[in-house]
Write a protein that holds these residues in place. Structure first.
Motif, PDB file in Angstrom:
ATOM      1  N   VAL A 316       8.191 -46.026  -1.292  1.00  0.00           N
ATOM      2  CA  VAL A 316       7.146 -46.132  -2.311  1.00  0.00           C
ATOM      3  C   VAL A 316       7.269 -45.003  -3.334  1.00  0.00           C
ATOM      4  O   VAL A 316       6.992 -45.189  -4.514  1.00  0.00           O
ATOM      5  N   GLU A 317       7.696 -43.838  -2.853  1.00  0.00           N
ATOM      6  CA  GLU A 317       7.842 -42.689  -3.742  1.00  0.00           C
ATOM      7  C   GLU A 317       8.718 -43.031  -4.934  1.00  0.00           C
ATOM      8  O   GLU A 317       8.424 -42.670  -6.067  1.00  0.00           O
ATOM      9  N   LEU A 318       9.811 -43.756  -4.650  1.00  0.00           N
ATOM     10  CA  LEU A 318      10.752 -44.092  -5.713  1.00  0.00           C
ATOM     11  C   LEU A 318      10.117 -45.045  -6.728  1.00  0.00           C
ATOM     12  O   LEU A 318      10.212 -44.835  -7.932  1.00  0.00           O
ATOM     13  N   ARG A 319       9.458 -46.099  -6.221  1.00  0.00           N
ATOM     14  CA  ARG A 319       8.861 -47.052  -7.172  1.00  0.00           C
ATOM     15  C   ARG A 319       7.772 -46.384  -8.008  1.00  0.00           C
ATOM     16  O   ARG A 319       7.641 -46.638  -9.202  1.00  0.00           O
ATOM     17  N   GLU A 544      26.110 -49.037  -6.522  1.00  0.00           N
ATOM     18  CA  GLU A 544      25.084 -48.485  -5.644  1.00  0.00           C
ATOM     19  C   GLU A 544      24.955 -46.974  -5.853  1.00  0.00           C
ATOM     20  O   GLU A 544      23.850 -46.423  -5.894  1.00  0.00           O
ATOM     21  N   LEU A 545      26.094 -46.326  -6.000  1.00  0.00           N
ATOM     22  CA  LEU A 545      26.095 -44.880  -6.236  1.00  0.00           C
ATOM     23  C   LEU A 545      25.295 -44.543  -7.495  1.00  0.00           C
ATOM     24  O   LEU A 545      24.456 -43.638  -7.504  1.00  0.00           O
ATOM     25  N   GLN A 546      25.542 -45.305  -8.583  1.00  0.00           N
ATOM     26  CA  GLN A 546      24.825 -45.047  -9.834  1.00  0.00           C
ATOM     27  C   GLN A 546      23.328 -45.307  -9.652  1.00  0.00           C
ATOM     28  O   GLN A 546      22.497 -44.556 -10.161  1.00  0.00           O
ATOM     29  N   ALA A 551      17.932 -42.893  -9.026  1.00  0.00           N
ATOM     30  CA  ALA A 551      16.755 -42.564  -8.215  1.00  0.00           C
ATOM     31  C   ALA A 551      16.577 -41.054  -8.101  1.00  0.00           C
ATOM     32  O   ALA A 551      15.475 -40.529  -8.232  1.00  0.00           O
ATOM     33  N   ARG A 552      17.676 -40.357  -7.888  1.00  0.00           N
ATOM     34  CA  ARG A 552      17.608 -38.891  -7.771  1.00  0.00           C
ATOM     35  C   ARG A 552      17.106 -38.286  -9.098  1.00  0.00           C
ATOM     36  O   ARG A 552      16.399 -37.296  -9.097  1.00  0.00           O
ATOM     37  N   TYR A 553      17.484 -38.914 -10.205  1.00  0.00           N
ATOM     38  CA  TYR A 553      17.002 -38.435 -11.504  1.00  0.00           C
ATOM     39  C   TYR A 553      15.497 -38.675 -11.626  1.00  0.00           C
ATOM     40  O   TYR A 553      14.730 -37.765 -11.969  1.00  0.00           O
ATOM     41  N   LEU A 554      15.062 -39.889 -11.316  1.00  0.00           N
ATOM     42  CA  LEU A 554      13.638 -40.211 -11.479  1.00  0.00           C
ATOM     43  C   LEU A 554      12.762 -39.365 -10.557  1.00  0.00           C
ATOM     44  O   LEU A 554      11.632 -39.031 -10.886  1.00  0.00           O
ATOM     45  N   GLU A 557      15.261 -34.697  -9.001  1.00  0.00           N
ATOM     46  CA  GLU A 557      16.215 -33.841  -8.307  1.00  0.00           C
ATOM     47  C   GLU A 557      17.373 -33.399  -9.176  1.00  0.00           C
ATOM     48  O   GLU A 557      17.967 -32.350  -8.942  1.00  0.00           O
ATOM     49  N   ILE A 558      17.762 -34.250 -10.124  1.00  0.00           N
ATOM     50  CA  ILE A 558      18.844 -33.862 -11.036  1.00  0.00           C
ATOM     51  C   ILE A 558      18.311 -33.972 -12.462  1.00  0.00           C
ATOM     52  O   ILE A 558      17.464 -34.820 -12.742  1.00  0.00           O
ATOM     53  N   PRO A 559      18.795 -33.094 -13.357  1.00  0.00           N
ATOM     54  CA  PRO A 559      18.190 -33.018 -14.692  1.00  0.00           C
ATOM     55  C   PRO A 559      18.491 -34.216 -15.586  1.00  0.00           C
ATOM     56  O   PRO A 559      17.716 -34.523 -16.472  1.00  0.00           O
ATOM     57  N   GLU A 560      19.634 -34.887 -15.376  1.00  0.00           N
ATOM     58  CA  GLU A 560      20.030 -35.994 -16.250  1.00  0.00           C
ATOM     59  C   GLU A 560      20.577 -37.114 -15.400  1.00  0.00           C
ATOM     60  O   GLU A 560      21.180 -36.862 -14.352  1.00  0.00           O
TER      61      GLU A 560
END
Ligand code: SF4
Lengths: 567, 97
Positions: A316-319, A544-546, A551-554, A557-560
């Motif tokens: 849910v965190e991701l959505r 899938e990697l992209q 998800a890591r961006y949203l 966790e990562i700036p871009e």
């Protein structure tokens, strides 16, 4: 007694009782706090050979169970032997299912089953396992039993290792429980471990992306190809008219007019794609949902109608992060510029690589620079759309430069400009079909990673349109869809006879579609060097990697978000 | 890392009902070669699943299963002499019907 659900992070919503931490997750917290967070808060799960073996080691123990007598009845003479006992305590904030409790002489001993062989370390077992066992002991004591030592049984080497619950271990365990609870409440995922030997063994390595995330956060360590799994599970497309699908044991049988035309092993399937009048029995659909294999439904012509995916992803965190970001116009524009400029770059690269006309392409290729500049300078989605349209017009005006002029049968593939609904020539028919396949692939990938594919950033939501899938696929249109079309035509895999012309509209025949799907899937299976991480990865896995990087961006966790471009 | 290997699985099962069950289970993991012999192409996870599944089907005091690892599926060309029908190692590709 009811078993607690296997992955339950949330307390009963009807009460305000505090959340209980499973001892199994405390084990993971000691191994790696990020692992505990991914599994417990974000509800991610993936099997590794270790987890499969672990489940098997537990299977026997979970079958039979004896009784655990109340503490006062634990007498000096009687022996206790109770299997699979679940205990919880609000005060400790803990819950655990104990594989086996042995008791004698007024004392009880928890026994925990582990896969594999006994490790040869000073304390007999690794800390995560000792802490998990000690958490079980704390629960037993809370319920009034006396418990000073426990046993870890290693199924691989059939050895019992004794663990003393001394003060140091108790302290370690209490701190771990407190640490895990604080982590869950913080709502902040811990960063990945740096270059850790634990990651290659971690079942969630393909979701966590430790080295990739660390690199994008500015670390200098080399990226190990840990997330690059080989494609073991592959899609099944059924477009054959009137085909029926049923399950038979571990197999799917596809039959036409009561004759089995094909069998497919369920364990080898990643997804099922049904086009047109294909039917599936209810038990088959249940089995596919239980195994997490998505089924996508299409009209005969390939139009994407929807998909069936069981109860869906629990992250849910991701959505929430996805929706939140989608309401912010600045974020939308920034992401949209990224998608569009990566697409323009990839269009230019594709033209450069496949240019077949006698004239020099440099002049045309240079013109894309101005489109790129215009896209990057865009101050609204509308002006970005303008830049994208200009580049697309330029690209398609030169598209035929990439096609072989005549196929072996002397058929000429003519292409003037892009048109759709309905496409009026074979190349446009192929392009439309290729985009349908690509949207489908992205939609399935995004849902399996936990996104809502219908909420996008560049493409605004509209009825039935998988806007996020359309966003993410922009850079991949030239690389996957257009290049499959070029390959299929230039290799002579589709020919003139694979098309039907009716009232000015051109569509593919059954055979033509079949050959093109094969060409498209072959393209997905091809490997490319990732421009940021340097390792080789198949396009199928790359998508899938992209999606996971997005998800890591949203999630901050990562700036871009690093869009994919190739040279 | 997690690449697929080619395996030959042979089994000796005393009881016909159990034999049937083992046979059906193996159909989900590979191709039937002969009476009690299968050819499988598996990664580490699937290999572990297969062991777990077979381990819970057989009777350890009566039955016997051996799993031969022939090496990485895409790299080895196993030297198999076959009289009669040929043996083709399992390829992996999407299925379009
Ligand atoms: S891959 Fe490494 S950092 Fe990520 S959860 Fe697993 S152990 Fe932790």
């Amino acid at each position: 007694m009811d078993e607690p659900p296997r992955h339950s992070a949330v307390a009963d919503s009807s009460t305000s009782e505090p959340i209980l931490v499973p001892a199994r997750i405390v084990n993971e917290f000691v191994y790696c706090p990020r692992l505990a967070y991914l599994e417990w808060v974000q509800q991610e799960w993936a099997d590794s050979s270790d987890t499969v073996e672990g489940r098997h080691a537990h299977r026997r123990i979970e079958q039979a169970r004896g009784d655990l007598p109340p503490p006062l009845a634990v007498s000096d003479e009687e022996k206790i032997h109770a299997r699979s006992v679940t205990l919880s305590s609000q005060r400790l904030g803990l819950i655990a299912t104990i594989d086996l409790i042995e008791g004698e002489g007024g004392m009880v001993t928890p026994v925990d089953y582990k896969r594999g062989k006994r490790p040869h370390v000073a304390q007999g077992a690794y800390d995560p396992e000792r802490v998990q066992l000690c958490a079980q002991a704390l629960l037993l004591e809370e319920h009034g039993y006396t418990c000073t030592e426990g046993v870890i049984y290693y199924a691989g080497s059939r050895e019992r290792v004794r663990v003393q619950f001394d003060d140091a271990l108790r302290e370690l365990t209490r701190n771990a429980v407190a640490g895990l609870r604080a982590l869950a409440e913080s709502g902040q995922i811990p960063p990945p471990l740096e270059d850790s030997p634990k990651c290659p063994r971690c079942s969630l390595v393909g979701i966590c992306l430790p080295d990739e995330v660390n690199l994008l956060r500015g670390s200098n360590a080399e990226v190990r190809p840990l997330a690059v799994a080989h494609d073991h599970a592959l899609p099944l497309y059924i477009q054959s008219h009137n085909a029926k699908v049923r399950k038979n044991g571990e197999l799917l049988e596809i039959y036409e007019e009561d004759e089995t035309v094909h069998t497919v092993r369920l364990g080898d399937l990643s997804q099922v794609v049904l086009m047109g009048n294909v039917s599936l029995t209810a038990p088959t659909l249940h089995e596919l949902m239980a195994r997490g294999i998505p089924v996508s439904w299409h009209s005969y012509g390939g139009w994407f109608l929807g998909h069936t995916i069981g109860t869906g992803h629990k992250n849910v965190e991701l959505r929430t992060a996805q929706y939140r970001a989608s309401f912010d116009p600045a974020t939308c524009l920034r992401l949209a510029k990224g998608f569009v400029s990566a697409k323009i770059r990839n269009q230019r690269t594709l033209l450069r690589r496949n240019w077949k006309r006698a004239d020099d392409p440099e002049g045309v290729l240079n013109l894309f620079e101005s489109d790129l500049r215009r896209a990057l300078a865009a101050e609204s989605l509308e002006s970005l759309l303008g830049a994208e349209g200009q580049a697309a017009a330029r690209y398609f005006a030169n598209f035929s430069a990439m096609l072989r002029q005549e196929d072996r049968a002397g058929w000429h593939f003519d292409f003037q400009k892009r048109n759709r609904r309905p496409p009026t020539d074979p190349v446009n028919a192929l392009l439309s079909f290729a985009y349908t396949l690509l949207v489908r692939t992205w939609t399935v990938t995004l849902s399996s990673v936990g996104f809502d594919p219908y909420r996008g950033f560049y493409h605004q939501p509209r009825y039935g349109r998988p806007a996020l899938a359309l966003d993410m696929m922009e850079p991949f249109r030239p690389l996957l869809a257009d290049s499959s079309v070029i390959q299929a035509i230039n290799n002579g895999e589709v020919r003139g006879s694979d098309f039907i012309r009716r009232a000015g509209a051109v569509s593919l025949t059954n055979e033509g579609r079949k050959s093109f799907i094969a060409a498209f899937e072959r393209r997905l299976g091809q490997e490319v060097t990732h421009p940021v991480f340097g390792y080789r990865v198949s396009y199928r896995r790359l998508l899938e990697l992209q999606a996971r990087l997005f998800a890591r961006y949203l999630l901050g966790e990562i700036p871009e978000y690093p869009n994919f471009t190739t040279r | 890392m997690n690449e697929e290997h080619l395996y030959i699985v042979c089994y000796d099962i005393r009881d016909p009902r159990r034999w049937r069950r083992v046979f059906r289970k193996l159909c989900g993991y590979g191709e039937w070669l002969q009476l009690s012999v299968f050819q499988c192409r598996l990664n580490r996870v699937r290999r572990a699943e297969l062991s777990a599944a077979l381990d819970s089907l057989i009777h350890h005091d009566a039955d016997h299963v051996i799993i031969l690892d022939l090496g990485p599926a895409d790299k080895v060309s196993p030297k198999i002499s076959s009289l009669g029908k040929p043996v083709e190692p399992i390829q992996r590709k999407p299925i379009v019907i």
